[in-house]
Design an enzyme around this catalytic site. Sequence first.
Site, PDB file in Angstrom:
ATOM      1  N   SER A 105     -14.813 -39.314  -3.036  1.00 51.07           N
ATOM      2  CA  SER A 105     -13.886 -38.104  -2.654  1.00 51.07           C
ATOM      3  C   SER A 105     -13.804 -38.122  -1.226  1.00 51.07           C
ATOM      4  O   SER A 105     -12.849 -37.195  -0.748  1.00 51.07           O
ATOM      5  CB  SER A 105     -14.619 -36.900  -3.170  1.00 51.07           C
ATOM      6  OG  SER A 105     -14.487 -36.629  -4.493  1.00 51.07           O
ATOM      7  N   LYS A 108      -9.838 -37.918  -0.147  1.00 49.48           N
ATOM      8  CA  LYS A 108      -9.214 -36.490   0.034  1.00 49.48           C
ATOM      9  C   LYS A 108      -8.752 -36.305   1.704  1.00 49.48           C
ATOM     10  O   LYS A 108      -7.963 -35.656   1.569  1.00 49.48           O
ATOM     11  CB  LYS A 108     -10.097 -35.456  -0.335  1.00 49.48           C
ATOM     12  CG  LYS A 108     -10.188 -35.468  -1.902  1.00 49.48           C
ATOM     13  CD  LYS A 108     -11.031 -34.237  -2.488  1.00 49.48           C
ATOM     14  CE  LYS A 108     -11.281 -34.089  -3.954  1.00 49.48           C
ATOM     15  NZ  LYS A 108     -12.058 -35.128  -4.585  1.00 49.48           N
ATOM     16  N   SER A 282     -14.289 -30.056  -2.990  1.00 50.05           N
ATOM     17  CA  SER A 282     -14.042 -31.204  -3.371  1.00 50.05           C
ATOM     18  C   SER A 282     -13.417 -30.949  -4.688  1.00 50.05           C
ATOM     19  O   SER A 282     -13.313 -31.798  -5.761  1.00 50.05           O
ATOM     20  CB  SER A 282     -15.065 -32.159  -3.669  1.00 50.05           C
ATOM     21  OG  SER A 282     -14.948 -33.660  -3.646  1.00 50.05           O
TER      22      SER A 282
END
Length: 448
Positions: A105, A108, A282
């Site tokens: 993640s 991102k 997230s």
Amino acid sequence: MAALGAGAFLLATHEDADPDAVAAVPSDAVAVPDAVLPELTGPAPVLAALPAEAPAPTAAGLQAVLAPLLAAPALGSGLSAEVVDVATGAVLLDTDAADPGTPASTAKLLTGLAVLTTLGPDATLATTVVAGAAPGEVVLVGGGDPTLSTTAPSLSYPGAATVADLAAQVQAALAGAAVTSVVVDNSLFTGPLTAPGWGSEDAPSTYAAPVTATAVDGARVTPGQSQRSGQPGTDAGLALAAALGAPGAAVSLGTAPVGSAVLGTVRSAPVERLVEQALTASDNLLAETLARQVALATGADPSFTGSAAAVAAAVQGAGFTTAGLTLTDGSGLSGTDQVPARLLVDVLEAAADGSVAGTGALLSGLPIAGYTGTLADRGDADPATAPGTVRAKTGTLATTSALAGVVVTEDGRLLAFALLADGTPGNVVAAEAALDAVASAMAGCGCR
């Protein structure tokens, strides 16, 4: 009580007095000078800036402290890492930082950078209702805003638009005409609803959902809860029907007639807020829809493939070296994504020093250790690593654990870092603890 009684008595005496009477001035009255107000100045800063003269860590000092921690068995054998002093740009640690690794993640951060530099921090996403092809039919046209909320305010996305607001506009435009059916138009996005590299268990799950142009509450089955739905578009249509007072209306997927009259429009919170929310929690679905917005804004296909390519192109367009970058999705949920640790640090450093304008949300959205988001339960009571000292984006897959963010040293020096443990033994808790130990060591170390 005595004071209240006296005040009440004085007030009554004043109100009962003859308004035309002139009060006599007692002969022993003492003149009181007019009050002199202090000169007002600008407010003093509440949050002090980091001291410019703060001692900088040395590469040798930092590496000596971090070396045994980076060798922790829980991090596996595929670790790549970089640490940079933001003020000078000096590289303090480079462990295979140019080699691509699985970002999970932390990817991102790249999606956030792309949407901020492409759409701009103040852009908003619209959700619209138009008239349908038949009497009593309305069409909910998705604009790629999954934060549209069935509660007011939203339980997951502060500042989100609400279905209630949208429904009120539609009811006013219909002037009392009954709604008998709701069509949901998801045609803004194209291609498969899940990405290559996603498992069958990923969508729906507690952390992801099929990516559609229309959703409510981040595709959550219940507002404020974790479980996501497998039919986000249909759920949005049902929510609109209920808000229109027509819970029994038929809901189906389709497309809006060309040139249909607009009955209502609501807009999301600004993109910078959406980026913050995607990073802090997230939020995979929100990140994927933001990646789609990059594709739409640049003329790319708003599919997984097109949006991933658009994000990579936007990162390069913002001035970053993208050698080794391979993206399959916008959230990092796919294990096929590859990002060098150096690129993540470069992006964080640019957001921190202001060299890429409009990207401050990349820092303000970072989870704060021991306080917010996915780091809320990963802090400790050590004053040297108190909440606010470490701010970082987490990343977790079955055999990957990552941490990328900024940390303030005990001397007040700001460092940007990325740690990608690609190929961990699979003990997520142990890997996260090992990464946290590295971040804590940087926070508590002068390393000179």
